[in-house]
Motif scaffolding. Sequence first.
Motif, short mmCIF file in Angstrom:
data_model
loop_
_atom_site.label_atom_id
_atom_site.label_comp_id
_atom_site.label_asym_id
_atom_site.label_seq_id
_atom_site.Cartn_x
_atom_site.Cartn_y
_atom_site.Cartn_z
N VAL A 183 0.83 -1.20 0.00
CA VAL A 183 0.00 0.00 0.00
C VAL A 183 0.87 1.25 0.00
N ASN A 184 0.52 2.20 -0.87
CA ASN A 184 1.19 3.50 -0.93
C ASN A 184 0.21 4.56 -1.39
N GLY A 185 0.65 5.80 -1.39
CA GLY A 185 -0.24 6.89 -1.76
C GLY A 185 -0.78 6.77 -3.16
N GLY A 186 0.01 6.18 -4.08
CA GLY A 186 -0.43 6.04 -5.46
C GLY A 186 -1.63 5.13 -5.62
N ASN A 187 -1.55 3.91 -5.06
CA ASN A 187 -2.70 3.01 -5.24
C ASN A 187 -3.89 3.41 -4.38
N VAL A 188 -3.64 4.08 -3.27
CA VAL A 188 -4.76 4.60 -2.46
C VAL A 188 -5.47 5.72 -3.23
N GLY A 189 -4.68 6.62 -3.83
CA GLY A 189 -5.26 7.71 -4.61
C GLY A 189 -6.09 7.22 -5.77
N LEU A 190 -5.65 6.15 -6.42
CA LEU A 190 -6.39 5.58 -7.54
C LEU A 190 -7.75 5.06 -7.09
N VAL A 191 -7.80 4.39 -5.95
CA VAL A 191 -9.07 3.88 -5.43
C VAL A 191 -9.98 5.04 -5.05
N LEU A 192 -9.43 6.07 -4.43
CA LEU A 192 -10.24 7.24 -4.07
C LEU A 192 -10.87 7.88 -5.31
N ARG A 193 -10.09 8.04 -6.36
CA ARG A 193 -10.60 8.67 -7.59
C ARG A 193 -11.73 7.85 -8.21
N ASN A 194 -11.66 6.53 -8.07
CA ASN A 194 -12.69 5.66 -8.65
C ASN A 194 -14.07 5.91 -8.05
N PHE A 195 -14.12 6.49 -6.86
CA PHE A 195 -15.41 6.74 -6.20
C PHE A 195 -15.79 8.22 -6.23
N MET A 196 -15.17 8.98 -7.13
CA MET A 196 -15.50 10.40 -7.27
C MET A 196 -15.88 10.71 -8.71
N SER A 197 -16.84 9.97 -9.22
CA SER A 197 -17.22 10.10 -10.63
C SER A 197 -17.89 11.43 -10.95
N GLN A 198 -18.46 12.11 -9.96
CA GLN A 198 -19.17 13.36 -10.20
C GLN A 198 -18.26 14.58 -10.15
N CYS A 199 -16.98 14.38 -9.90
CA CYS A 199 -16.05 15.50 -9.73
C CYS A 199 -15.21 15.72 -10.97
N SER A 200 -14.76 16.96 -11.16
CA SER A 200 -13.81 17.26 -12.23
C SER A 200 -12.43 16.73 -11.84
N ALA A 201 -11.52 16.69 -12.79
CA ALA A 201 -10.17 16.20 -12.52
C ALA A 201 -9.49 17.02 -11.43
N ASP A 202 -9.67 18.35 -11.47
CA ASP A 202 -9.06 19.21 -10.46
C ASP A 202 -9.67 18.97 -9.08
N GLU A 203 -10.98 18.80 -9.05
CA GLU A 203 -11.65 18.54 -7.78
C GLU A 203 -11.21 17.21 -7.19
N LYS A 204 -11.05 16.20 -8.05
CA LYS A 204 -10.58 14.90 -7.59
C LYS A 204 -9.20 15.02 -6.97
N GLN A 205 -8.31 15.71 -7.67
CA GLN A 205 -6.94 15.86 -7.18
C GLN A 205 -6.90 16.57 -5.84
N GLN A 206 -7.70 17.62 -5.69
CA GLN A 206 -7.75 18.36 -4.45
C GLN A 206 -8.28 17.51 -3.30
N ARG A 207 -9.33 16.76 -3.60
CA ARG A 207 -9.94 15.90 -2.56
C ARG A 207 -8.98 14.79 -2.15
N VAL A 208 -8.32 14.17 -3.12
CA VAL A 208 -7.38 13.09 -2.83
C VAL A 208 -6.23 13.62 -1.96
N GLN A 209 -5.72 14.78 -2.30
CA GLN A 209 -4.62 15.36 -1.52
C GLN A 209 -5.05 15.64 -0.08
N GLU A 210 -6.28 16.14 0.09
CA GLU A 210 -6.77 16.43 1.44
C GLU A 210 -6.85 15.15 2.26
N VAL A 211 -7.39 14.09 1.66
CA VAL A 211 -7.53 12.82 2.38
C VAL A 211 -6.16 12.24 2.73
N LEU A 212 -5.26 12.18 1.75
CA LEU A 212 -3.96 11.56 1.98
C LEU A 212 -3.10 12.34 2.97
#
Length: 222
Positions: free
Chosen positions: A76-105
Amino acid sequence: MKNVVHFQTGDDELDRYLGEEGLSSDEVIEVCGSSASGKTYFCLKLAALAMLESGANAHATASNIACLYVDTTNYVNGGNVGLVLRNFMSQCSADEKQQRVQEVLQHRFKIQKCHNLEKLLVLLSHLVSLLKAKKLKMNLRLIVIDSLSSLFSGLAPKNQSSIAQQKELLHLFKILTKKYFIGIVYTNNTKDAHITRVSELRNLVGEPISSWAVDKQIYATQ
């Protein structure tokens, strides 16, 4: 109970089977299965959904949930965790996904590498000390140990020191889940694809600590 948080698994069929409350933060949950059966992905999905669904939750107990992921296999690392997080944010733009993933990580998902049982006991004991002193700075509601069974490999089951460690681990599990309402999910890498209980871990642990008091057991298969 107002301090208990309920988690969805991301698997519609399993969530229907588990019912409205799903998995709860006052439970010890085993995810068992043979190698490459999807146990780690299941745990990552569970953690991702818990954190994402709690981001906008107004209820203080379930708001901005944090997860501690104890990685015993260096997968487990930030890369594969971030990928899973993005998979559950289908309603967000790419920028919103990146911001949300960074906040969580950065603030709500902590990865702790752990390769022996003694280090795990130290880690959990330290968490309990912080909770008692009310010094834990995140809303920790989920601990994943992936995998727990690997930490028992090579231990002498009937050795008195091993037995004492097993008792301490079960005691810490009970404190974290029943007193502080922090759910514990651990994976058990079973050798037999048909094993659906904790028997593989029991074989590793040995007597007399053979009755692992799990609240729910989930069998992973692909």
